[in-house]
Design an enzyme around this catalytic site. Structure first.
Site, short mmCIF file in Angstrom:
data_model
loop_
_atom_site.label_atom_id
_atom_site.label_comp_id
_atom_site.label_asym_id
_atom_site.label_seq_id
_atom_site.Cartn_x
_atom_site.Cartn_y
_atom_site.Cartn_z
N TYR A 56 3.23 63.27 -26.49
CA TYR A 56 4.06 63.75 -27.59
C TYR A 56 3.57 65.10 -28.10
O TYR A 56 2.51 65.20 -28.71
CB TYR A 56 4.09 62.74 -28.74
CG TYR A 56 4.61 61.38 -28.35
CD1 TYR A 56 5.59 61.22 -27.38
CD2 TYR A 56 4.11 60.23 -28.96
CE1 TYR A 56 6.06 59.96 -27.02
CE2 TYR A 56 4.58 58.97 -28.62
CZ TYR A 56 5.55 58.84 -27.65
OH TYR A 56 6.01 57.61 -27.29
N HIS A 120 2.01 54.61 -20.06
CA HIS A 120 3.20 55.27 -20.60
C HIS A 120 4.27 55.53 -19.54
O HIS A 120 4.05 56.29 -18.61
CB HIS A 120 2.78 56.58 -21.26
CG HIS A 120 3.79 57.13 -22.20
ND1 HIS A 120 3.54 58.21 -23.02
CD2 HIS A 120 5.07 56.75 -22.49
CE1 HIS A 120 4.61 58.47 -23.76
NE2 HIS A 120 5.55 57.60 -23.44
#
Length: 320
Positions: A56, A120
């Site tokens: 992110y 992820h």
């Protein structure tokens, strides 16, 4: 704020949890000071679970979150981060990289452990890499006390169906599959319950589909999905209601969904979201909106490798 047990873990998580992706300016440019205040307001509102990832904002979200939690007692919140994805097309699920990734994350987060480490977006790599190398690396980190629990995350529900019988996972993050326009996550609950896997639901607004501003240009949903979600938002507005409120209430109300992640870098927004979970839902409006969205109910989109994108019963894939 209500709290629910996360699978077989010892974590009692708030029904609304904080997704820190916005702190990395993922959706828009954000002010770090406001982001830090947002984290503090979330904790004050009773939110006790925070999730982030090095992906992110190219590690910015972790860095800002690390500043925000430095002065908060560690027993006030649970913290999770991720490993394996580092860019739009950058993936590395090797054991060596998972270990080094965690160490880098811990440094940015000013913590000596995380409660959960997720792999992820595992749908972008072959299953054998996850089963034979990545998950065993997580288990070693658990033994070392660097992480308390291990999990995986991604978009396709069929991916969880295929992987979970072959790995020991404590929790998963699923996104965009339990919201006003898509409740297909319910199909996965029996498997999760049978294996004692904790469930974190993310994105009750379906990555911006359910909002007055409309879906962002990059959103992968089909045009018909975007159009009908926009009409639903306008209908709520005509009734003097914010569809975001209805969406957050809908996603957090289900007792079988332990927690739902929302992301914002606006202090007022997180306080408002937390307050919504404690207010009664407008059942009449809810049924009207669900009926309006029925033609695109459970419509999803492909993500990752083809073998993971077999739809579950009641699901359908859409494309532009």
């Amino acid at each position: 704020m209500k709290y629910r047990k996360l699978g077989k873990t010892d974590m009692n998580v708030s029904t609304l949890s904080f997704g820190a992706s916005s702190l990395g300016s993922v959706f828009r440019e954000t002010d770090d000071g406001a982001g830090i205040r947002t984290v503090h307001e979330a904790i004050d509102a009773g939110i006790n679970y925070i999730d982030v990832s090095p992906y992110y904002g190219a590690m910015k979200a972790e860095a800002v979150l690390g500043k925000a939690i430095q002065d908060i007692p560690r027993d006030k919140f649970y913290l999770s981060t991720k490993a394996g994805r580092y860019g739009m097309d950058t993936f590395d699920f090797s054991a060596r990289r998972i270990v080094s990734s965690l160490e880098e994350s811990l440094t940015r987060l000013h913590s000596d452990y995380v409660d959960i480490l997720y792999l992820h977006d595992v749908e972008f790599v072959p299953a054998d890499i996850i089963i034979e190398e990545a998950v065993p690396a997580l288990h070693k980190l658990k033994e070392q006390g660097k992480i308390r629990y291990a999990g995986i995350c991604g978009l396709p529900l069929a991916m969880f169906e295929q992987l979970l019988p072959h790995i020991e996972a404590d929790a998963i993050i699923s996104y965009c599959h339990y919201s006003l326009n898509d409740s297909s996550l319910l199909e996965l609950l029996p498997l999760l319950a049978s294996r004692g896997v904790g469930l974190v639901n993310a994105s009750p607004l379906s990555m911006g589909l359910l909002g007055m501003r409309g879906a962002p240009d990059w959103h992968p949903a089909g045009a018909d999905v975007k159009e009908l979600c926009s009409k639903a938002a306008a209908y709520c507005a005509s009734k003097g209601e914010d569809i975001a409120r209805l969406a957050v209430q809908y996603s957090t109300a289900n007792e079988r969904i332990p927690t739902t992640l929302v992301s914002t870098a606006n202090p007022e927004n997180i306080v408002k979201n937390a307050r919504w979970t404690e207010e009664p839902i407008d059942e009449e409006l809810l049924q009207e909106v669900l009926q309006l969205l029925a033609p695109i109910h459970n419509a999803t989109w492909a993500s990752g490798r083809p073998e993971y994108n077999r739809s579950l019963p009641g699901q359908e894939e859409t494309a532009e």
